[in-house]
Design an enzyme around this catalytic site. Structure first.
Site, PDB file in Angstrom:
ATOM      1  N   GLY A 264     -46.785  25.025   8.029  1.00 60.94           N
ATOM      2  CA  GLY A 264     -47.498  26.306   8.072  1.00 60.94           C
ATOM      3  C   GLY A 264     -46.903  27.260   9.084  1.00 60.94           C
ATOM      4  O   GLY A 264     -45.691  27.249   9.364  1.00 60.94           O
ATOM      5  N   SER A 265     -47.785  28.053   9.697  1.00 62.22           N
ATOM      6  CA  SER A 265     -47.341  29.175  10.547  1.00 62.22           C
ATOM      7  C   SER A 265     -46.652  28.759  11.829  1.00 62.22           C
ATOM      8  O   SER A 265     -46.022  29.611  12.476  1.00 62.22           O
ATOM      9  CB  SER A 265     -48.542  30.066  10.883  1.00 62.22           C
ATOM     10  OG  SER A 265     -49.017  30.690   9.705  1.00 62.22           O
ATOM     11  N   VAL A 266     -46.729  27.508  12.232  1.00 63.39           N
ATOM     12  CA  VAL A 266     -45.968  27.097  13.419  1.00 63.39           C
ATOM     13  C   VAL A 266     -44.479  27.223  13.168  1.00 63.39           C
ATOM     14  O   VAL A 266     -43.679  27.240  14.117  1.00 63.39           O
ATOM     15  CB  VAL A 266     -46.337  25.652  13.850  1.00 63.39           C
ATOM     16  CG1 VAL A 266     -47.760  25.593  14.377  1.00 63.39           C
ATOM     17  CG2 VAL A 266     -46.142  24.669  12.716  1.00 63.39           C
TER      18      VAL A 266
END
Length: 764
Positions: free
Chosen positions: A482-484
């Site tokens: 995801g956004s990491v």
């Protein structure tokens, strides 16, 4: 003067008795009537006595007996008044008178026979030599011819002299001229000398074989047979090698081996299984229903009786002594070793466990099995025979000492590990997570200070754990991060000069790539110019995809590799997943929107934590690792190999990127407020990804994450928290991060931040 009657030459020619003289015709009274032709002088019998004192008639009778004749014939003649008796009584005088009355003609015939008296049957006698010259020398009559008595001939009167064989035939039938049936020829016996020679050769050959075998046994093969005999008397006893211990960084025992006992049974020797099960149940802490089937006689599927059953393994020594005291037939107690885990579930997913043979199955026990496992020794000694089979004092004795396994010292801090596990477990239960993970890294050394998984299990009782509990979520599970992933995308763009720290990106509420529309959770109007810290603070998908377009697919793929994605870290745990990143050739239209924001790739939580540690470490990636040292049984400490390192970003870019990520915690409305640590500056990023199920489809739950570092101005530690639950990273994982980081900083006496975080402008 006539010769003496006892002169053996009387009546012979050359010492050979005339064949016509037969003492059988002598008068019964010792004399014979002269001229009758029926009586003869007694000198015949007188001359038939041999030098041994036996008469020739007695000798003939003895030979006849040996040849199958009548042995009693001479005795019958004496009883019946045979013709021999008068001659014996007449003595020398009778012999002389008989000589006067019956003179012998030179031709060897009785004068009375010349007057026409019937001639008595000739008596069989010894056969003279066949040599004619010798015959003449011995006084044979000239009328007999060259053949003499053997060949027969005629006398001076013209009568034919019968051969010896014919005389014998005539005597046998009672008169001359009647043929006698020849006796059946007998089989000749083997030559004794040949038999003796053959027996001697056989005996000699036998002695040669025996002697050769003795030489072989005593000289050639003596050592080999002695060694074989010794082997048969040698008893070998295994000397177990203790398995090495596992320590934390401060030498606190996490796992070690202790002496124990194993209890087993031979069902064929158990006399009362029911009674034995009742006595053993309280000692072994097992129900009777479990022990009874093992104690009762039973067979394998092929019908072979079962003669060995484990009743319990790894029991305390005291328990083994109590079992021995029961003296149950068929129940035995032997030496055993047990792995003791004082912390039970402490770092259980990290440490792993061994099987009954003390071979590592999972975790560090499996990854470092060759280091931990010792080399068993053995003791060989000579025993005597019999039932006792006791050791022979002073006999053969050879001992090969066991080599205990080396111990492993981890980088784990037990106190920190306990706190991280506790916080993770509580938070995962609170958000009803299916699984969760947390890892604490030292950014400078790559040491893993804590690594926890949820759910956990008791490493002292691994048999009671499920497969889901046994796995290490930090290395076994792969997720869409995801956004990491946005930190990797923006960091690569900064390093490549595509963007600068003060650059802005024009965005809208959504963007379409391929057949997929990607929208923001914090939508901004179309044409908004967002800063790089604003992309981090609001976790803008549109802004990150736009930066990714500027960077390019190939460069993004290369930087994913540099940050350690798509390959196992080599931390030390077996079965670590390498994850999966896609080269640009495999990208589809939507990949240009999904990959820059962390979808469409798979990573492990540990891989993402190492990537953030590279940012915190001034742009240098350091291999995360669990093992600090190995310690040999004699106490020698060998440091673990130095971790791999390589530079990903420049120090300046790393510092700029780290400072931008502080906006996630400080900017109003940012996604990571709950990750703040009082007194410390924190930089990090929230993420909401997906979990791919074994069937290849995404699970309905999210993978919420937060990865951060502190103090942000000079990071010391990176902590990554992942949770498979419903919710975003800011709500599910950030609170757990805050607690864990605060404890880590305080435990290691890291001073609070002395400066305030910078102020960020999100849009322009």
């Amino acid at each position: 003067m006539p010769p003496r009657p006892t002169d053996p030459r009387r009546g012979t020619r050359g010492g050979v008795t005339d064949p016509d003289l037969d003492p059988a015709g002598a008068s019964p009274r010792g004399g014979a009537e002269h001229g009758t032709g029926r009586s003869r002088s007694g000198i015949g019998d007188a001359r038939r006595y041999t030098p041994r004192g036996r008469s020739l008639r007695e000798a003939d009778a003895e030979r006849g007996q040996r040849r199958g004749g009548d042995p009693f014939r001479p005795a019958l003649k004496v009883v019946q008044g045979g013709a021999d008796e008068p001659a014996r009584r007449g003595g020398r005088a009778g012999a002389a008178r008989a000589q006067d009355r019956a003179p012998i003609d030179r031709t060897g015939r009785d004068r009375a026979a010349a007057d026409g008296a019937p001639e008595p049957a000739p008596r069989a006698r010894r056969t003279p030599p066949a040599d004619p010259v010798a015959g003449r020398r011995m006084g044979q009559g000239r009328g007999a011819g060259a053949g003499g008595a053997r060949t027969g001939g005629r006398s001076a009167a013209g009568n034919r002299i019968p051969t010896r064989s014919r005389i014998a035939q005539g005597a046998g039938r009672g008169g001359p001229g009647k043929p006698v049936r020849r006796p059946k020829r007998q089989v000749a016996l083997p030559e004794p000398r040949r038999r003796l020679r053959l027996a001697s050769v056989l005996m000699l050959a036998l002695f040669v074989v025996i002697g050769g075998r003795l030489v072989e046994l005593q000289l050639i093969d003596a050592k080999a047979y002695a060694a074989t005999a010794l082997v048969n008397r040698i008893q070998t006893v295994a000397l177990p090698a203790p398995r090495g211990a596992i320590y934390d960084r401060d030498r606190k025992i996490l796992v070690h081996s202790v002496e124990a006992r194993l209890v087993y049974a031979d069902p064929g020797m158990v006399k009362d299984p029911q009674a034995a099960a009742r006595q053993l149940a309280p000692l072994l802490a097992k129900p009777v229903s479990e022990l009874l089937p093992k104690l009762a006689k039973h067979t394998f599927k092929n019908g072979t009786p079962v003669r060995f059953e484990y009743l319990a393994r790894g029991v305390d020594v005291a328990v083994g002594d109590k079992v021995n005291a029961l003296n149950l037939p068929g129940v035995r107690v032997e030496y055993d070793e047990r792995r003791d885990v004082p912390g039970h579930d402490l770092a259980a997913n990290l440490l792993g466990f061994t099987n009954y043979d003390l071979t590592g199955v999972t975790g560090i026990e499996a990854g470092y099995n060759k280091v931990l496992q010792g080399i068993p020794g053995e003791r060989k000694f000579e025993v005597g025979g019999g039932d006792v089979a006791a050791e022979i004092p002073g006999g053969y004795n050879d001992e090969k000492p066991a080599k205990p396994g080396s111990s492993v010292q981890l980088t784990i801090n037990s106190d920190l590990q306990y706190h991280v596990q506790t916080v993770l477990s509580q938070q995962m239960q609170k958000v009803k997570a299916d699984f969760g993970s947390a890892v604490v890294l030292d950014v400078h050394t790559g040491e893993v200070l804590a690594q926890a998984s949820y759910p956990g299990y008791d490493a002292a009782e691994p048999a009671n754990a499920t497969a889901k509990q046994l796995r290490d979520a930090n290395t076994d599970l792969v997720v869409d991060p995801g956004s990491v992933m946005k930190a990797v995308t923006i960091g690569a763009a900064l390093q490549e000069g595509v963007v600068k720290p003060d650059s802005t990106v024009t965005i809208g509420p959504a963007i379409r790539k391929g057949d997929t529309t990607f929208a923001d959770t914090h939508p901004l109007p179309q044409g908004t110019r967002i800063t790089l810290p604003g992309i981090f603070a609001y976790s803008s998908n549109v802004g990150a995809i736009t930066v990714g377009d500027q960077l390019g697919a190939q460069k993004l793929y290369e930087y994913q590799q540099k940050f350690g994605l798509g390959q196992a870290t080599g931390e030390g745990l077996p079965g670590e997943s390498p994850g999966l990143i896609q080269p640009p050739k495999n990208w589809s239209g939507s990949s240009y929107g999904s990959i820059p924001i962390g979808d469409g790739i798979s990573t492990t939580p540990l891989q993402m934590a190492a990537a953030y540690a590279a940012i915190a470490n001034g742009g240098v990636w350091v291999q995360p690792h669990l093992v600090k040292d190995t310690i040999t049984p004699d106490g020698t400490v060998t440091p673990a190999p130095a971790p791999r390192t390589h530079r990903v970003l420049s120090t300046q870019v790393a510092d700029e990127l780290r400072q931008m990520m502080e906006a996630v915690v400080t900017v109003p409305g940012a996604t990571g407020h709950k990750a703040a640590v009082p007194g410390y500056r924190v930089a990090g990023k929230t993420g909401t990804g997906k979990f791919v199920m074994p069937n290849g489809k995404y699970d309905s739950h999210d993978v919420a994450s937060f990865i951060g570092m502190a103090p942000a101005e000079a990071p010391r530690y990176v902590i990554a928290v992942f949770a498979h639950a419903t919710g975003n990273g800011g709500d599910v994982s950030a609170p757990a991060f805050s607690d864990m980081m605060g404890f880590t900083l305080a435990q290691n006496h890291v001073p609070p931040s002395s400066t305030a975080p910078p102020s960020f402008q999100v849009t322009r």
